[in-house]
Every structure is written in structure tokens, then in C-alpha cells.
Design a protein around this motif. Sequence first.
Motif, PDB file in Angstrom:
ATOM      1  N   LEU A 210      30.249  52.491  41.727  1.00  0.00           N
ATOM      2  CA  LEU A 210      31.793  52.256  41.864  1.00  0.00           C
ATOM      3  C   LEU A 210      32.492  51.692  40.818  1.00  0.00           C
ATOM      4  CD1 LEU A 210      34.057  52.254  44.400  1.00  0.00           C
ATOM      5  CD2 LEU A 210      33.583  49.706  44.646  1.00  0.00           C
ATOM      6  N   ASP A 211      33.515  52.032  40.418  1.00  0.00           N
ATOM      7  CA  ASP A 211      34.404  51.567  39.378  1.00  0.00           C
ATOM      8  C   ASP A 211      34.944  50.145  39.430  1.00  0.00           C
ATOM      9  OD1 ASP A 211      35.459  51.545  36.767  1.00  0.00           O
ATOM     10  OD2 ASP A 211      37.288  52.439  37.199  1.00  0.00           O
ATOM     11  N   THR A 212      35.092  49.212  38.615  1.00  0.00           N
ATOM     12  CA  THR A 212      35.664  48.159  38.758  1.00  0.00           C
ATOM     13  C   THR A 212      37.086  48.128  39.131  1.00  0.00           C
ATOM     14  OG1 THR A 212      35.893  47.750  36.527  1.00  0.00           O
ATOM     15  CG2 THR A 212      33.922  46.855  37.312  1.00  0.00           C
TER      16      THR A 212
ATOM     17  N   LEU B 298      43.746  46.444  28.852  1.00  0.00           N
ATOM     18  CA  LEU B 298      42.582  46.816  28.191  1.00  0.00           C
ATOM     19  C   LEU B 298      41.538  47.784  28.621  1.00  0.00           C
ATOM     20  CD1 LEU B 298      41.270  45.621  25.740  1.00  0.00           C
ATOM     21  CD2 LEU B 298      40.194  43.932  27.115  1.00  0.00           C
ATOM     22  N   LYS B 299      41.522  47.888  30.197  1.00  0.00           N
ATOM     23  CA  LYS B 299      40.620  48.762  30.700  1.00  0.00           C
ATOM     24  C   LYS B 299      40.955  50.255  30.322  1.00  0.00           C
ATOM     25  CE  LYS B 299      38.095  49.778  35.058  1.00  0.00           C
ATOM     26  NZ  LYS B 299      36.843  49.980  34.496  1.00  0.00           N
ATOM     27  N   LYS B 300      42.285  50.731  30.199  1.00  0.00           N
ATOM     28  CA  LYS B 300      42.870  52.153  30.044  1.00  0.00           C
ATOM     29  C   LYS B 300      43.970  52.104  29.307  1.00  0.00           C
ATOM     30  CE  LYS B 300      43.128  56.391  31.126  1.00  0.00           C
ATOM     31  NZ  LYS B 300      42.162  57.328  30.255  1.00  0.00           N
TER      32      LYS B 300
ATOM     33  N   VAL C 222      38.214  42.195  32.659  1.00  0.00           N
ATOM     34  CA  VAL C 222      37.734  41.345  33.749  1.00  0.00           C
ATOM     35  C   VAL C 222      38.167  41.779  35.106  1.00  0.00           C
ATOM     36  CG1 VAL C 222      37.724  38.853  32.298  1.00  0.00           C
ATOM     37  CG2 VAL C 222      39.634  39.915  33.587  1.00  0.00           C
ATOM     38  N   ALA C 223      38.160  43.208  34.975  1.00  0.00           N
ATOM     39  CA  ALA C 223      38.445  43.866  36.233  1.00  0.00           C
ATOM     40  C   ALA C 223      36.903  43.631  37.148  1.00  0.00           C
ATOM     41  CB  ALA C 223      38.492  45.218  36.006  1.00  0.00           C
ATOM     42  N   ALA C 224      37.219  43.520  38.471  1.00  0.00           N
ATOM     43  CA  ALA C 224      36.349  42.899  39.317  1.00  0.00           C
ATOM     44  C   ALA C 224      35.535  43.852  40.177  1.00  0.00           C
ATOM     45  CB  ALA C 224      36.748  42.148  40.621  1.00  0.00           C
ATOM     46  N   HIS C 225      34.252  43.728  40.008  1.00  0.00           N
ATOM     47  CA  HIS C 225      33.115  44.460  40.955  1.00  0.00           C
ATOM     48  C   HIS C 225      33.533  44.252  42.265  1.00  0.00           C
ATOM     49  CE1 HIS C 225      29.147  45.472  42.936  1.00  0.00           C
ATOM     50  NE2 HIS C 225      29.075  46.089  42.167  1.00  0.00           N
TER      51      HIS C 225
ATOM     52  N   SER D 256      28.433  42.225  32.537  1.00  0.00           N
ATOM     53  CA  SER D 256      29.507  41.714  32.568  1.00  0.00           C
ATOM     54  C   SER D 256      30.715  42.319  31.815  1.00  0.00           C
ATOM     55  CB  SER D 256      29.477  40.232  32.379  1.00  0.00           C
ATOM     56  OG  SER D 256      30.501  39.710  32.845  1.00  0.00           O
ATOM     57  N   ASP D 257      30.796  43.735  32.125  1.00  0.00           N
ATOM     58  CA  ASP D 257      32.173  44.442  31.452  1.00  0.00           C
ATOM     59  C   ASP D 257      32.882  45.118  32.250  1.00  0.00           C
ATOM     60  OD1 ASP D 257      33.737  46.065  29.705  1.00  0.00           O
ATOM     61  OD2 ASP D 257      31.759  46.794  28.441  1.00  0.00           O
ATOM     62  N   GLY D 258      33.796  44.637  32.473  1.00  0.00           N
ATOM     63  CA  GLY D 258      34.809  45.263  33.602  1.00  0.00           C
ATOM     64  C   GLY D 258      35.191  46.796  33.037  1.00  0.00           C
ATOM     65  N   ILE D 259      35.025  47.256  31.935  1.00  0.00           N
ATOM     66  CA  ILE D 259      35.408  48.698  31.395  1.00  0.00           C
ATOM     67  C   ILE D 259      34.029  49.576  31.822  1.00  0.00           C
ATOM     68  CG2 ILE D 259      35.726  50.339  29.498  1.00  0.00           C
ATOM     69  CD1 ILE D 259      37.111  47.959  28.437  1.00  0.00           C
ATOM     70  N   ALA D 260      32.778  49.266  31.461  1.00  0.00           N
ATOM     71  CA  ALA D 260      31.710  50.010  32.043  1.00  0.00           C
ATOM     72  C   ALA D 260      30.721  48.918  32.508  1.00  0.00           C
ATOM     73  CB  ALA D 260      31.174  50.859  30.761  1.00  0.00           C
ATOM     74  N   ASN D 261      30.698  48.841  33.618  1.00  0.00           N
ATOM     75  CA  ASN D 261      29.728  47.532  34.273  1.00  0.00           C
ATOM     76  C   ASN D 261      28.439  47.866  34.636  1.00  0.00           C
ATOM     77  OD1 ASN D 261      30.534  48.707  36.549  1.00  0.00           O
ATOM     78  ND2 ASN D 261      30.228  46.893  37.739  1.00  0.00           N
ATOM     79  N   THR D 262      27.833  49.006  34.235  1.00  0.00           N
ATOM     80  CA  THR D 262      26.444  49.451  34.786  1.00  0.00           C
ATOM     81  C   THR D 262      25.839  49.994  33.564  1.00  0.00           C
ATOM     82  OG1 THR D 262      26.784  51.661  35.168  1.00  0.00           O
ATOM     83  CG2 THR D 262      27.194  50.107  36.938  1.00  0.00           C
TER      84      THR D 262
END
Length: 327
Positions: free
Chosen positions: A119-121, A140-142, A157-160, A194-200
Motif C-alpha cells: 500500500l502506498d503511503t 514533495l511526494k508528487k 513523511v507520508a504515513a504508512h 523510512s521514505d514516504g515516496i517509496a517505502n518498500t
Amino acid sequence: MLRLPSFRYHRPDTVVEAVSILGEYGESAMPVSGGTDLIPNMKHRLFTPEHLVALKGISELRGICEENGDLVIGAAESLTAISLHPSVRLRFMALAEAAGSVAGPQLRNSGTLGGNICLDTRCTYYNQSQFWRQALGFCLKKDGDTCHVTKVGKKCVAAHSADSPPVLMTLGAQVELVGPEGARSVPIEDFFVSDGIANTRRKLGEVLTGVRIPLPELHLRTSYVKLRQRKAIDFPLLTVAVAAEVDPENRLHQLRGVVTGLGARPRQLTGWGEVAEGEILTEELVESLVVQAYKQCHPLENMIVDSDWRRAMVSVYVRRALAGLRS
């Protein structure tokens, strides 16, 4: 009305074929399974892939069985199927509860375990329409260069906000992936960054094929609790998952706790194992663990509700999760 962008839909029959298509089209292609998160995000123009590669119809991505001391769950199994499966409910009740608490029944029927893990943050400033985001100046994310949460624009810092990963982390699960370089397994605690843009750590062109959960040697107790504005549909504001092996004298072993909804990846609560090892879960021990959890959790203003209130709820929900180990 929000409309989907144009794309070509691919429906491979095997994982090898899916990986081949993803490799052929590279960054212009995305895998899709249930589509419960990706499709709305495409309507918001958060993703605009030219090719969608469907995974849900691939039979080798389905199934729930015990194999070589593990419970193996295919990535395309629906959240509803996982929440109701006898082996999951018998062995890992918290996972059944987490899967059964995602959104509402229609979305659980379509959504899959693999999709939930990947799931995307989410963020107040990101999960909006293109018009809304453009009026704000993007983020910053998009499409932008500023984080509206931290105001400095250095790190997203978008949340998981996925439900199953914190439970799987307490269970020591492994995620299995297949990509252009072959198959590999990754401990789920190492899968997230720990990266809100690509967290996996899923690489371009890779497909998550399943999850392996080791069967415990001792009696395992698990618990899962979730804070959200409504008891259905809404994404979590905070989740807490705990698990521990319990011996015949009711003493705890390998106590693990994980929270999510606070940062870009699930957070493992440190120090719990040392404090609780070999102890009985008394009220005094619960309060000690609650204090440790509260000190480690610092929500940001990346969700719609006040961050100070969310932090206050950490103590409440950690206490409830630990109470669940007694049942």
C-alpha cells in the motif's frame, strides 16, 4: 467526475509472464491486484501508468496452507478470505482481525494481502485531487519540492497506513518476491524503509508472490487494535500489533510490538523483549511497556486529526493491545 487516465490492460496467466510484461514496459507499467487503492489514486493523477498488469487472476498467487513449518499465504488471496480462513484464525488471530478490519466488506472482497503490504503511503497533502494539490503548489511526494508537513522539503513523511504489515512483523514473516533477477525472500521488517515516496524495497519489475509465517514452538498469543475516525472504511490513524509466546506458567517470551500510522514505515517498539522476557503480564508490566511505547512514538501532522491527540492515543491503544494477550 474523476476519470481514469488512458492505459493498456494486461492479464498474464503466470508470474513469469507478469514479470516479463513489467520488464518490457519498465517505469510506464504498474502491477494491479484488487485495485482498491491504485485505481482511486490514478483518478487523482497520483499515478498515471500507461500499462496495468493484472495479478489477481494468476492461480499460483493464491492459496493458504501449512508448508515446511510455515503458514504460506499467496499474495492474491483476498483480505476477506484471510480473515475467515480456519488456519489463520487458529494460528494467528491478530492477522485475521487486521485483514477483517480493512475498509468495508466490498473492498475486503477485492483487496489482497499483497496489495495491502505494498500500500502506498498516505498524507493529508497528497491524497487529494489534482486540482486541490495544484492549488496548494503540489508536495514533495508528487510534482512539488516542498513537504507541507515539515515545511523544509527534504524528506517525505507520508504515513504508512496498511493493516497487515505490523501484525506480520510481530510474527517474523518473510515476503517472497519474483523479478527479472529471479526469486528472493525478505524479512518483512527489512522490507519497509523510512521514505514516504517509496517505502518498500520492492524493485522495479518485481512481483510480491506471497508471505511465509513461521509456526511458533510455544503457544502464541497475538493482538491487534486500530484507531480510526469511523469503524469502517477509514484508513487507520494508529494501529498496534503485539505478539508473544506464552509458556505453561503464563510467562512471556519474545514479546514484540509494532505500531503504524505514525511514520513512513511500521515502527517496532524497542526494549519490550528485554523488559518482559520470562515475566507474567501484570498491570505493573503493562504500564512499564506503555510508558516505553509512548516515549518512542511521535506522530506528525500528516493526517487529518491533531498529532498530540494521536500521541495520547498511543498509550490507550498499546494498553488495549496488551490486554488482548490475556484472552
